[in-house]
Design a protein around this motif. Sequence first.
Motif, PDB file in Angstrom:
ATOM      1  N   LEU A  69       0.766  -1.068   0.078  1.00  9.08           N
ATOM      2  CA  LEU A  69       0.001  -0.174  -0.281  1.00  9.08           C
ATOM      3  C   LEU A  69       0.889   1.403  -0.091  1.00  9.08           C
ATOM      4  CD1 LEU A  69      -2.669  -1.341   2.358  1.00  9.08           C
ATOM      5  CD2 LEU A  69      -2.818  -1.138   0.044  1.00  9.08           C
ATOM      6  N   ILE A  70       2.141   1.178   0.157  1.00  8.70           N
ATOM      7  CA  ILE A  70       2.876   2.421   0.066  1.00  8.70           C
ATOM      8  C   ILE A  70       4.233   2.289  -1.113  1.00  8.70           C
ATOM      9  CG2 ILE A  70       4.565   4.028   1.398  1.00  8.70           C
ATOM     10  CD1 ILE A  70       2.951   3.347   3.796  1.00  8.70           C
ATOM     11  N   ALA A  71       4.972   1.263  -0.851  1.00 10.40           N
ATOM     12  CA  ALA A  71       6.149   0.951  -1.573  1.00 10.40           C
ATOM     13  C   ALA A  71       5.560   0.645  -3.144  1.00 10.40           C
ATOM     14  CB  ALA A  71       7.067  -0.054  -1.195  1.00 10.40           C
ATOM     15  N   ARG A 121       6.346   3.486  -6.460  1.00  8.82           N
ATOM     16  CA  ARG A 121       7.056   3.302  -7.633  1.00  8.82           C
ATOM     17  C   ARG A 121       6.329   3.506  -8.862  1.00  8.82           C
ATOM     18  NH1 ARG A 121       9.017  -1.227  -4.146  1.00  8.82           N
ATOM     19  NH2 ARG A 121       7.505  -2.819  -5.128  1.00  8.82           N
ATOM     20  N   ALA A 122       4.835   2.945  -8.754  1.00  9.87           N
ATOM     21  CA  ALA A 122       3.811   3.267  -9.918  1.00  9.87           C
ATOM     22  C   ALA A 122       4.014   4.529 -10.329  1.00  9.87           C
ATOM     23  CB  ALA A 122       2.705   2.713  -9.580  1.00  9.87           C
ATOM     24  N   VAL A 123       3.747   5.577  -9.412  1.00 13.43           N
ATOM     25  CA  VAL A 123       3.790   7.070  -9.374  1.00 13.43           C
ATOM     26  C   VAL A 123       4.917   7.319 -10.114  1.00 13.43           C
ATOM     27  CG1 VAL A 123       3.608   9.184  -8.531  1.00 13.43           C
ATOM     28  CG2 VAL A 123       1.912   7.455  -7.834  1.00 13.43           C
ATOM     29  N   TYR A 130       7.390  14.756  -3.906  1.00  9.64           N
ATOM     30  CA  TYR A 130       6.300  13.418  -3.609  1.00  9.64           C
ATOM     31  C   TYR A 130       7.183  12.216  -2.946  1.00  9.64           C
ATOM     32  CZ  TYR A 130       3.858   9.382  -4.788  1.00  9.64           C
ATOM     33  OH  TYR A 130       3.455   8.015  -4.614  1.00  9.64           O
ATOM     34  N   ARG A 131       8.489  12.009  -3.489  1.00  8.22           N
ATOM     35  CA  ARG A 131       9.160  10.977  -2.794  1.00  8.22           C
ATOM     36  C   ARG A 131       9.235  11.244  -1.185  1.00  8.22           C
ATOM     37  NH1 ARG A 131      12.709   7.614  -5.438  1.00  8.22           N
ATOM     38  NH2 ARG A 131      12.991   8.925  -7.238  1.00  8.22           N
ATOM     39  N   ALA A 132       9.643  12.257  -0.954  1.00  8.64           N
ATOM     40  CA  ALA A 132       9.864  12.835   0.374  1.00  8.64           C
ATOM     41  C   ALA A 132       8.690  12.745   1.299  1.00  8.64           C
ATOM     42  CB  ALA A 132      10.163  14.273   0.525  1.00  8.64           C
ATOM     43  N   ALA A 133       7.463  13.031   0.788  1.00  6.96           N
ATOM     44  CA  ALA A 133       6.251  13.032   1.456  1.00  6.96           C
ATOM     45  C   ALA A 133       5.826  11.540   1.608  1.00  6.96           C
ATOM     46  CB  ALA A 133       5.361  13.604   0.568  1.00  6.96           C
ATOM     47  N   VAL A 134       6.181  10.684   0.698  1.00  7.20           N
ATOM     48  CA  VAL A 134       5.760   9.210   0.793  1.00  7.20           C
ATOM     49  C   VAL A 134       6.545   8.501   2.095  1.00  7.20           C
ATOM     50  CG1 VAL A 134       5.297   6.975  -0.282  1.00  7.20           C
ATOM     51  CG2 VAL A 134       4.665   8.921  -1.263  1.00  7.20           C
ATOM     52  N   GLU A 135       7.821   8.873   1.649  1.00  6.73           N
ATOM     53  CA  GLU A 135       8.889   8.277   2.618  1.00  6.73           C
ATOM     54  C   GLU A 135       8.461   8.772   4.124  1.00  6.73           C
ATOM     55  OE1 GLU A 135      12.716   9.326   0.822  1.00  6.73           O
ATOM     56  OE2 GLU A 135      12.522   7.620  -0.460  1.00  6.73           O
ATOM     57  N   ARG A 136       7.907   9.884   4.350  1.00  7.10           N
ATOM     58  CA  ARG A 136       7.665  10.398   5.538  1.00  7.10           C
ATOM     59  C   ARG A 136       6.534   9.650   6.115  1.00  7.10           C
ATOM     60  NH1 ARG A 136       4.952  16.040   7.331  1.00  7.10           N
ATOM     61  NH2 ARG A 136       5.259  15.648   9.688  1.00  7.10           N
ATOM     62  N   VAL A 148      -1.707   6.909  -0.199  1.00  8.60           N
ATOM     63  CA  VAL A 148      -0.885   6.643  -1.091  1.00  8.60           C
ATOM     64  C   VAL A 148      -1.145   5.831  -2.070  1.00  8.60           C
ATOM     65  CG1 VAL A 148       1.546   5.745  -1.129  1.00  8.60           C
ATOM     66  CG2 VAL A 148       0.931   7.279   0.707  1.00  8.60           C
ATOM     67  N   HIS A 149      -1.963   4.693  -1.818  1.00 13.55           N
ATOM     68  CA  HIS A 149      -2.331   3.772  -2.599  1.00 13.55           C
ATOM     69  C   HIS A 149      -3.263   4.200  -3.894  1.00 13.55           C
ATOM     70  CE1 HIS A 149      -4.654   0.385  -4.239  1.00 13.55           C
ATOM     71  NE2 HIS A 149      -3.609  -0.458  -4.230  1.00 13.55           N
TER      72      HIS A 149
END
Length: 315
Positions: A151-153, A157-159, A173-179, A272-273
Amino acid sequence: MSNETPYARLTPDLVLDAVTTCGLWPDGRLLALNSYENRVWQVGLEDGKPVVAKFYRPGRWSDAAILEEHAFARELADAEIPMIAALAFTGRTLLHHDGFRYALSPRHGGRAPSLESADQLEWLGRLIARIHSVGARSSFAHRGHVDRETLIAQPMRAVLASNLLPPSSTDRYRAAVERVDRAVAARYEAVGPVRNLRLHGDCHPGNVLWTDDGPHFVDLDDARTGPAVQDLWMLAHDERAMEALLEGYGSMRDFDHAELALIPALRAMRQVHYAGWIAARWHDPAFPAAFPFAAEPRWWEQHITDLHEQADELE
């Protein structure tokens, strides 16, 4: 079959032919039902009630995973839980026709439940508890889990692999998802071990149909393994609603109230998903038509802001 346009050949005639091969006699009436992941049609029959024909998206689930979905639905129905199960033809529920995989089920109508009604919420809570009692009897072998990888990783990757996200927003975007990912991991660690079981998986109001005789559940397409609260939080828009759901649930099955602390994590993962799901399916012509906002840079800016807000709540 092309993954770019997976349903390009799924014409009304092909749908009718697929139903006919099961020994049924369509009367020519077709009604497309709301579904983006799969394609679903209501098919009128000459000598009986309509059936629902569900054509599975190529490559999403293995045959074994789909058969687990069907077996779980049948197990629930056999336990007298109002769950719509696939029909069997010569002992088979997963059918094949002209390159497509599909299933037929009885057509049952209904309306959306009233999530303002404590009585209806308690009723739903009791039924979900019964679903979970059956779900706890055994485990899925081929279906996924409610977890950070799924549901996250994978959605991230798709985005990042799509052309939807503006290049200027990639790093943010990457920083927000990793947070969000770090915050979700910390929340799970803080809650500690929870019991996982077979779930409906996508228990939102659109997958519950209410009639004068009460509710019935549809669409186990997202059935997977996870904590019980996953099947409750999408039906509860506030604390009062959750209290009513748990009042009904607790009358049938014990609930670990520590799982309530997972709701912000589950909500963040679903957000995220959602973006990743749209990005992964953008080649399907139905998606740009249904979600045109995803092609606009301002939507991604808002999405990034929303993710940081979810992380704030978790932290």
